[in-house]
Design a protein around this motif. Structure first.
Motif, PDB file in Angstrom:
ATOM      1  N   ALA A  90      -9.695  -0.324  -7.374  1.00 44.24           N
ATOM      2  CA  ALA A  90     -10.614  -1.455  -7.563  1.00 44.24           C
ATOM      3  C   ALA A  90     -12.035  -0.965  -7.825  1.00 44.24           C
ATOM      4  CB  ALA A  90     -10.575  -2.374  -6.345  1.00 44.24           C
ATOM      5  N   LYS A  91     -12.490   0.044  -7.070  1.00 41.23           N
ATOM      6  CA  LYS A  91     -13.833   0.589  -7.277  1.00 41.23           C
ATOM      7  C   LYS A  91     -13.946   1.236  -8.657  1.00 41.23           C
ATOM      8  CE  LYS A  91     -14.812   1.553  -2.413  1.00 41.23           C
ATOM      9  NZ  LYS A  91     -14.958   2.638  -1.413  1.00 41.23           N
ATOM     10  N   ALA A  92     -12.897   1.938  -9.072  1.00 40.88           N
ATOM     11  CA  ALA A  92     -12.907   2.588 -10.386  1.00 40.88           C
ATOM     12  C   ALA A  92     -13.032   1.553 -11.499  1.00 40.88           C
ATOM     13  CB  ALA A  92     -11.647   3.430 -10.572  1.00 40.88           C
ATOM     14  N   ILE A  93     -12.258   0.483 -11.406  1.00 41.68           N
ATOM     15  CA  ILE A  93     -12.314  -0.566 -12.432  1.00 41.68           C
ATOM     16  C   ILE A  93     -13.671  -1.255 -12.417  1.00 41.68           C
ATOM     17  CG2 ILE A  93     -11.340  -2.800 -13.110  1.00 41.68           C
ATOM     18  CD1 ILE A  93      -8.594  -1.665 -12.110  1.00 41.68           C
ATOM     19  N   ALA A  94     -14.202  -1.539 -11.235  1.00 42.16           N
ATOM     20  CA  ALA A  94     -15.512  -2.188 -11.124  1.00 42.16           C
ATOM     21  C   ALA A  94     -16.640  -1.297 -11.649  1.00 42.16           C
ATOM     22  CB  ALA A  94     -15.781  -2.568  -9.669  1.00 42.16           C
ATOM     23  N   SER A  95     -16.416   0.019 -11.689  1.00 43.58           N
ATOM     24  CA  SER A  95     -17.439   0.967 -12.124  1.00 43.58           C
ATOM     25  C   SER A  95     -17.268   1.397 -13.576  1.00 43.58           C
ATOM     26  CB  SER A  95     -17.425   2.191 -11.204  1.00 43.58           C
ATOM     27  OG  SER A  95     -17.679   1.793  -9.877  1.00 43.58           O
ATOM     28  N   GLY A  96     -16.409   0.705 -14.319  1.00 45.02           N
ATOM     29  CA  GLY A  96     -16.255   0.996 -15.738  1.00 45.02           C
ATOM     30  C   GLY A  96     -14.991   1.732 -16.112  1.00 45.02           C
ATOM     31  N   GLY A  97     -14.188   2.122 -15.121  1.00 42.09           N
ATOM     32  CA  GLY A  97     -12.911   2.758 -15.401  1.00 42.09           C
ATOM     33  C   GLY A  97     -11.873   1.707 -15.774  1.00 42.09           C
ATOM     34  N   LYS A 102       0.640  -0.911 -13.185  1.00 44.60           N
ATOM     35  CA  LYS A 102       0.567  -1.762 -12.002  1.00 44.60           C
ATOM     36  C   LYS A 102       0.918  -0.912 -10.784  1.00 44.60           C
ATOM     37  CE  LYS A 102       1.966  -5.923 -14.475  1.00 44.60           C
ATOM     38  NZ  LYS A 102       0.786  -6.706 -14.497  1.00 44.60           N
ATOM     39  N   PRO A 103       0.511  -1.344  -9.597  1.00 45.90           N
ATOM     40  CA  PRO A 103       0.910  -0.607  -8.394  1.00 45.90           C
ATOM     41  C   PRO A 103       2.429  -0.535  -8.300  1.00 45.90           C
ATOM     42  CG  PRO A 103      -0.628  -2.385  -7.855  1.00 45.90           C
ATOM     43  CD  PRO A 103      -0.254  -2.541  -9.290  1.00 45.90           C
ATOM     44  N   GLU A 104       2.928   0.538  -7.723  1.00 44.39           N
ATOM     45  CA  GLU A 104       4.374   0.707  -7.571  1.00 44.39           C
ATOM     46  C   GLU A 104       4.696   1.029  -6.114  1.00 44.39           C
ATOM     47  OE1 GLU A 104       7.997   2.816  -9.953  1.00 44.39           O
ATOM     48  OE2 GLU A 104       6.124   3.939  -9.831  1.00 44.39           O
ATOM     49  N   ASP A 105       5.581   0.256  -5.540  1.00 45.56           N
ATOM     50  CA  ASP A 105       6.015   0.465  -4.156  1.00 45.56           C
ATOM     51  C   ASP A 105       7.462   0.916  -4.172  1.00 45.56           C
ATOM     52  OD1 ASP A 105       6.673   0.411  -1.468  1.00 45.56           O
ATOM     53  OD2 ASP A 105       5.542  -1.428  -1.090  1.00 45.56           O
ATOM     54  N   LEU A 106       7.702   2.166  -3.836  1.00 42.81           N
ATOM     55  CA  LEU A 106       9.050   2.728  -3.810  1.00 42.81           C
ATOM     56  C   LEU A 106       9.646   2.746  -2.402  1.00 42.81           C
ATOM     57  CD1 LEU A 106       8.473   5.725  -6.233  1.00 42.81           C
ATOM     58  CD2 LEU A 106       9.507   3.507  -6.762  1.00 42.81           C
ATOM     59  N   GLY A 107       8.984   2.089  -1.481  1.00 43.40           N
ATOM     60  CA  GLY A 107       9.451   2.081  -0.098  1.00 43.40           C
ATOM     61  C   GLY A 107       8.879   3.247   0.688  1.00 43.40           C
ATOM     62  N   PHE A 108       9.204   4.462   0.287  1.00 44.12           N
ATOM     63  CA  PHE A 108       8.694   5.654   0.972  1.00 44.12           C
ATOM     64  C   PHE A 108       7.314   6.065   0.459  1.00 44.12           C
ATOM     65  CE2 PHE A 108      10.544   7.283  -2.869  1.00 44.12           C
ATOM     66  CZ  PHE A 108       9.752   8.353  -3.222  1.00 44.12           C
ATOM     67  N   MET A 109       6.938   5.520  -0.721  1.00 46.32           N
ATOM     68  CA  MET A 109       5.676   5.904  -1.336  1.00 46.32           C
ATOM     69  C   MET A 109       5.105   4.716  -2.113  1.00 46.32           C
ATOM     70  SD  MET A 109       4.880   9.002  -4.033  1.00 46.32           S
ATOM     71  CE  MET A 109       5.661   8.229  -5.444  1.00 46.32           C
ATOM     72  N   TYR A 110       3.784   4.593  -2.058  1.00 48.22           N
ATOM     73  CA  TYR A 110       3.062   3.560  -2.803  1.00 48.22           C
ATOM     74  C   TYR A 110       2.094   4.265  -3.736  1.00 48.22           C
ATOM     75  CZ  TYR A 110      -0.077  -0.353  -3.753  1.00 48.22           C
ATOM     76  OH  TYR A 110      -0.840  -1.318  -4.367  1.00 48.22           O
ATOM     77  N   SER A 111       2.000   3.807  -4.994  1.00 47.01           N
ATOM     78  CA  SER A 111       1.112   4.482  -5.931  1.00 47.01           C
ATOM     79  C   SER A 111       0.455   3.503  -6.899  1.00 47.01           C
ATOM     80  CB  SER A 111       1.883   5.540  -6.725  1.00 47.01           C
ATOM     81  OG  SER A 111       2.863   4.927  -7.539  1.00 47.01           O
ATOM     82  N   HIS A 112      -0.647   3.927  -7.434  1.00 47.62           N
ATOM     83  CA  HIS A 112      -1.371   3.229  -8.491  1.00 47.62           C
ATOM     84  C   HIS A 112      -2.273   4.263  -9.148  1.00 47.62           C
ATOM     85  CE1 HIS A 112      -3.494  -0.787  -9.763  1.00 47.62           C
ATOM     86  NE2 HIS A 112      -2.796  -0.241 -10.732  1.00 47.62           N
ATOM     87  N   SER A 113      -2.941   3.912 -10.224  1.00 49.23           N
ATOM     88  CA  SER A 113      -3.759   4.913 -10.902  1.00 49.23           C
ATOM     89  C   SER A 113      -4.957   4.273 -11.591  1.00 49.23           C
ATOM     90  CB  SER A 113      -2.920   5.662 -11.934  1.00 49.23           C
ATOM     91  OG  SER A 113      -2.473   4.758 -12.931  1.00 49.23           O
ATOM     92  N   PHE A 114      -5.891   5.142 -11.977  1.00 51.02           N
ATOM     93  CA  PHE A 114      -7.022   4.696 -12.781  1.00 51.02           C
ATOM     94  C   PHE A 114      -7.372   5.776 -13.791  1.00 51.02           C
ATOM     95  CE2 PHE A 114      -9.210   6.852  -9.259  1.00 51.02           C
ATOM     96  CZ  PHE A 114     -10.184   7.589  -9.906  1.00 51.02           C
ATOM     97  N   VAL A 115      -8.139   5.369 -14.781  1.00 48.45           N
ATOM     98  CA  VAL A 115      -8.656   6.274 -15.794  1.00 48.45           C
ATOM     99  C   VAL A 115     -10.177   6.237 -15.683  1.00 48.45           C
ATOM    100  CG1 VAL A 115      -8.784   6.740 -18.271  1.00 48.45           C
ATOM    101  CG2 VAL A 115      -6.678   5.815 -17.279  1.00 48.45           C
ATOM    102  N   ASP A 116     -10.805   7.408 -15.593  1.00 46.91           N
ATOM    103  CA  ASP A 116     -12.263   7.449 -15.433  1.00 46.91           C
ATOM    104  C   ASP A 116     -12.970   7.204 -16.762  1.00 46.91           C
ATOM    105  OD1 ASP A 116     -12.403   9.911 -16.836  1.00 46.91           O
ATOM    106  OD2 ASP A 116     -12.435  11.091 -15.002  1.00 46.91           O
TER     107      ASP A 116
END
Length: 130
Positions: A90-97, A102-116
């Motif tokens: 969220a901070k990355a997107i708000a700062s121009g990234g 979309k976020p991915e919840d695999l049960g044992f792991m949660y992930s998402h990403s951004f581009v700077d």
């Protein structure tokens, strides 16, 4: 044994990139920074060295990747929890990234990403305790 990781990335506008990472909550180490580069402290063991294109060319004879059309590297960071993952994106997107997934919840792991601001991909994830 390796004690620290320094990730070196070329950036188009050093001041804007430093401000971007500051908005994500990371600090700059002034002792390891100059007019052509800045050391961003992510943790006691992880640092990102942002260099102007001219400064970056001092480290390699190869051309700098055009991140609008190609991927040079994907950096993944392990976060404390899901809230930290979502908060950094969220901070990355708000700062121009941006983000391309979309976020991915695999049960044992949660992930998402951004581009700077320079098109470098950052994967964020947290692993759930079992």
């Amino acid at each position: 044994m390796i004690k620290q990781v320094f990730i070196n990335l070329p950036v188009a506008d050093l001041q804007k990139s430093v401000a971007f990472f500051a908005a994500l909550g990371f600090s700059k180490n002034p002792q390891m920074s100059s007019d052509t580069g800045a050391c961003i402290v992510m943790s006691d063991a992880i640092f990102v060295m942002l260099s102007t294109h001219d400064g970056f060319r001092n480290f390699t004879p190869k051309s700098i990747c055009d991140t609008k059309t190609a991927v040079e590297v994907l950096v993944s960071l392990c976060c404390e929890n899901r809230e930290e993952v979502d908060g950094l994106v969220a901070k990355a997107i708000a700062s121009g990234g941006s983000t391309y997934d979309k976020p991915e919840d695999l049960g044992f792991m949660y992930s998402h990403s951004f581009v700077d601001l320079d098109g470098h991909g950052w994967g964020l994830f947290c692993v759930r305790e079992t």
